[in-house]
Design a protein around this motif. Structure first.
Motif, mmCIF file in Angstrom:
data_model
loop_
_atom_site.group_PDB
_atom_site.id
_atom_site.type_symbol
_atom_site.label_atom_id
_atom_site.label_comp_id
_atom_site.label_asym_id
_atom_site.label_seq_id
_atom_site.Cartn_x
_atom_site.Cartn_y
_atom_site.Cartn_z
ATOM 1 N N ARG A 56 0.952 -1.199 -0.052
ATOM 2 C CA ARG A 56 -0.035 -0.254 0.129
ATOM 3 C C ARG A 56 0.773 1.441 0.007
ATOM 4 O O ARG A 56 1.844 1.124 0.432
ATOM 5 C CB ARG A 56 -0.803 0.020 1.267
ATOM 6 C CG ARG A 56 -1.904 -1.192 1.287
ATOM 7 C CD ARG A 56 -2.704 -1.034 2.328
ATOM 8 N NE ARG A 56 -3.448 -2.352 2.417
ATOM 9 C CZ ARG A 56 -4.802 -2.614 1.862
ATOM 10 N NH1 ARG A 56 -5.233 -1.587 1.068
ATOM 11 N NH2 ARG A 56 -5.311 -3.912 1.901
ATOM 12 N N ALA A 64 -4.839 7.473 6.259
ATOM 13 C CA ALA A 64 -5.612 6.804 6.977
ATOM 14 C C ALA A 64 -5.437 6.677 8.247
ATOM 15 O O ALA A 64 -6.284 6.805 9.072
ATOM 16 C CB ALA A 64 -5.715 5.418 6.422
ATOM 17 N N LYS A 91 -11.674 7.923 -1.895
ATOM 18 C CA LYS A 91 -11.925 6.471 -1.761
ATOM 19 C C LYS A 91 -10.674 5.654 -1.479
ATOM 20 O O LYS A 91 -10.924 4.739 -0.504
ATOM 21 C CB LYS A 91 -12.040 6.098 -3.486
ATOM 22 C CG LYS A 91 -12.559 4.609 -3.567
ATOM 23 C CD LYS A 91 -12.669 4.511 -5.361
ATOM 24 C CE LYS A 91 -13.013 2.995 -5.253
ATOM 25 N NZ LYS A 91 -13.336 2.831 -6.721
ATOM 26 N N THR A 92 -9.477 6.200 -1.799
ATOM 27 C CA THR A 92 -8.193 5.103 -1.097
ATOM 28 C C THR A 92 -8.260 5.387 0.187
ATOM 29 O O THR A 92 -7.834 4.382 1.012
ATOM 30 C CB THR A 92 -7.090 5.653 -1.866
ATOM 31 O OG1 THR A 92 -7.133 5.502 -3.455
ATOM 32 C CG2 THR A 92 -5.868 4.978 -1.281
ATOM 33 N N GLY A 94 -10.539 6.047 2.282
ATOM 34 C CA GLY A 94 -11.692 5.400 2.838
ATOM 35 C C GLY A 94 -11.426 3.890 2.995
ATOM 36 O O GLY A 94 -11.588 3.074 4.073
ATOM 37 N N LYS A 95 -11.036 3.466 1.971
ATOM 38 C CA LYS A 95 -10.424 1.840 1.997
ATOM 39 C C LYS A 95 -9.446 1.565 2.958
ATOM 40 O O LYS A 95 -9.566 0.587 3.757
ATOM 41 C CB LYS A 95 -9.833 1.442 0.503
ATOM 42 C CG LYS A 95 -10.947 1.279 -0.309
ATOM 43 C CD LYS A 95 -10.167 0.722 -1.688
ATOM 44 C CE LYS A 95 -11.110 0.220 -2.688
ATOM 45 N NZ LYS A 95 -10.273 0.026 -4.113
ATOM 46 N N ASN A 96 -8.317 2.414 2.971
ATOM 47 C CA ASN A 96 -7.296 2.025 3.704
ATOM 48 C C ASN A 96 -7.734 2.270 5.241
ATOM 49 O O ASN A 96 -7.215 1.529 6.161
ATOM 50 C CB ASN A 96 -6.303 3.164 3.807
ATOM 51 C CG ASN A 96 -5.247 2.694 2.433
ATOM 52 O OD1 ASN A 96 -5.416 1.519 1.878
ATOM 53 N ND2 ASN A 96 -4.509 3.551 1.833
ATOM 54 N N TYR A 97 -8.443 3.339 5.498
ATOM 55 C CA TYR A 97 -8.997 3.465 7.034
ATOM 56 C C TYR A 97 -9.904 2.248 7.403
ATOM 57 O O TYR A 97 -9.760 1.736 8.420
ATOM 58 C CB TYR A 97 -9.889 4.560 7.112
ATOM 59 C CG TYR A 97 -10.959 4.681 8.184
ATOM 60 C CD1 TYR A 97 -10.356 4.722 9.565
ATOM 61 C CD2 TYR A 97 -12.136 4.335 8.138
ATOM 62 C CE1 TYR A 97 -11.281 4.680 10.644
ATOM 63 C CE2 TYR A 97 -12.969 4.254 9.299
ATOM 64 C CZ TYR A 97 -12.691 4.466 10.537
ATOM 65 O OH TYR A 97 -13.464 4.409 11.457
ATOM 66 N N ARG A 98 -10.614 1.785 6.729
ATOM 67 C CA ARG A 98 -11.461 0.270 6.875
ATOM 68 C C ARG A 98 -10.627 -0.781 7.094
ATOM 69 O O ARG A 98 -10.744 -1.689 7.987
ATOM 70 C CB ARG A 98 -12.593 0.189 5.850
ATOM 71 C CG ARG A 98 -13.601 1.085 5.976
ATOM 72 C CD ARG A 98 -14.772 0.566 4.862
ATOM 73 N NE ARG A 98 -14.440 0.495 3.529
ATOM 74 C CZ ARG A 98 -14.305 1.725 2.706
ATOM 75 N NH1 ARG A 98 -14.592 3.202 3.125
ATOM 76 N NH2 ARG A 98 -13.977 1.778 1.481
ATOM 77 N N PHE A 99 -9.641 -0.823 6.174
ATOM 78 C CA PHE A 99 -8.621 -2.040 6.465
ATOM 79 C C PHE A 99 -7.803 -1.907 7.628
ATOM 80 O O PHE A 99 -7.674 -3.000 8.392
ATOM 81 C CB PHE A 99 -7.601 -1.839 5.270
ATOM 82 C CG PHE A 99 -6.547 -2.997 5.103
ATOM 83 C CD1 PHE A 99 -6.954 -4.310 4.810
ATOM 84 C CD2 PHE A 99 -5.281 -2.470 5.402
ATOM 85 C CE1 PHE A 99 -5.741 -5.199 4.955
ATOM 86 C CE2 PHE A 99 -4.319 -3.494 5.644
ATOM 87 C CZ PHE A 99 -4.513 -4.710 5.187
ATOM 88 N N ARG A 102 -10.078 -2.878 10.618
ATOM 89 C CA ARG A 102 -10.167 -4.196 10.720
ATOM 90 C C ARG A 102 -9.147 -5.123 10.961
ATOM 91 O O ARG A 102 -9.074 -5.962 12.058
ATOM 92 C CB ARG A 102 -10.774 -4.761 9.235
ATOM 93 C CG ARG A 102 -11.265 -6.364 9.277
ATOM 94 C CD ARG A 102 -11.461 -6.769 7.581
ATOM 95 N NE ARG A 102 -10.350 -6.501 6.871
ATOM 96 C CZ ARG A 102 -10.628 -5.782 5.789
ATOM 97 N NH1 ARG A 102 -11.742 -5.021 5.557
ATOM 98 N NH2 ARG A 102 -9.542 -5.737 4.816
#
Length: 185
Positions: A56, A64, A91-92, A94-99, A102
């Protein structure tokens, strides 16, 4: 250049040095306090230690981490604000934050419109009475289930508009939108 490479010999150390430099740059552009920066650095180090950074971009993961730290410390920033200063898309981030959330098992409550009201009101030059009235409007709307599923920044802006009209400190909807809900041009 060689001196720097010799000082920071391992790839992980070099990655961390670049990430911390980027973290300071983005944090200072957002005007984030020192303790939030330290929390973001801690989150990044934890992610690097668990080897979940690999593959990443440094910029995306740093953004993030800052976004996560801001939410944890009660100083929420929007994804639009983050993408504006970090050279990474919304978008990136948000994806990295959720990743990150988790993988690192970070549990955060959704942001509330009341978190944004003081910052937006200050930008607009509105009084404390308008802030208090806007917070009351949000709380009352929440009790009636009117704000469920709505964007927190939009609800905060709307409540500030209503409060400013009620307390005769009129601001136009455009002024409030321009100062509070920043859109990517």
């Amino acid at each position: 250049k060689w001196n720097k490479k010799l000082r920071i010999s391992r790839t992980g150390e070099r990655n961390l040095a670049l990430a911390l430099t980027e973290l300071d740059r983005v944090s200072s552009r957002l005007g984030i306090p020192r303790y939030v920066r330290e929390d973001a650095a801690l989150i990044y180090r934890k992610a690097a230690k668990q080897n979940i950074i690999r593959g990443r971009s440094i910029e995306g993961m740093v953004a993030a981490c800052i976004y996560t730290a801001c939410r944890r410390c009660g100083i929420p920033r929007t994804l639009d604000e983050m993408s504006e200063v970090s050279r990474v898309t919304k978008k990136t981030i948000g994806k990295n934050y959720r990743f990150l959330a988790r993988e690192l098992n970070i549990k955060l409550k959704p942001t509330s419109p009341t978190d944004y009201i003081p910052r937006f009101a200050t930008k607009l030059g509105l009084s404390n009475q308008v802030q208090s009235k806007a917070i009351n409007i949000v709380q009352e709307s929440g009790k009636q289930g009117l704000i469920s599923g709505r964007e927190p920044t939009g609800v905060a802006a709307a409540s500030l508009y209503i409060a400013s009209v009620l307390l005769c400190e009129k601001k136009t909807q455009k002024e409030i939108t321009d100062k509070s809900i920043q859109k990517k041009q």
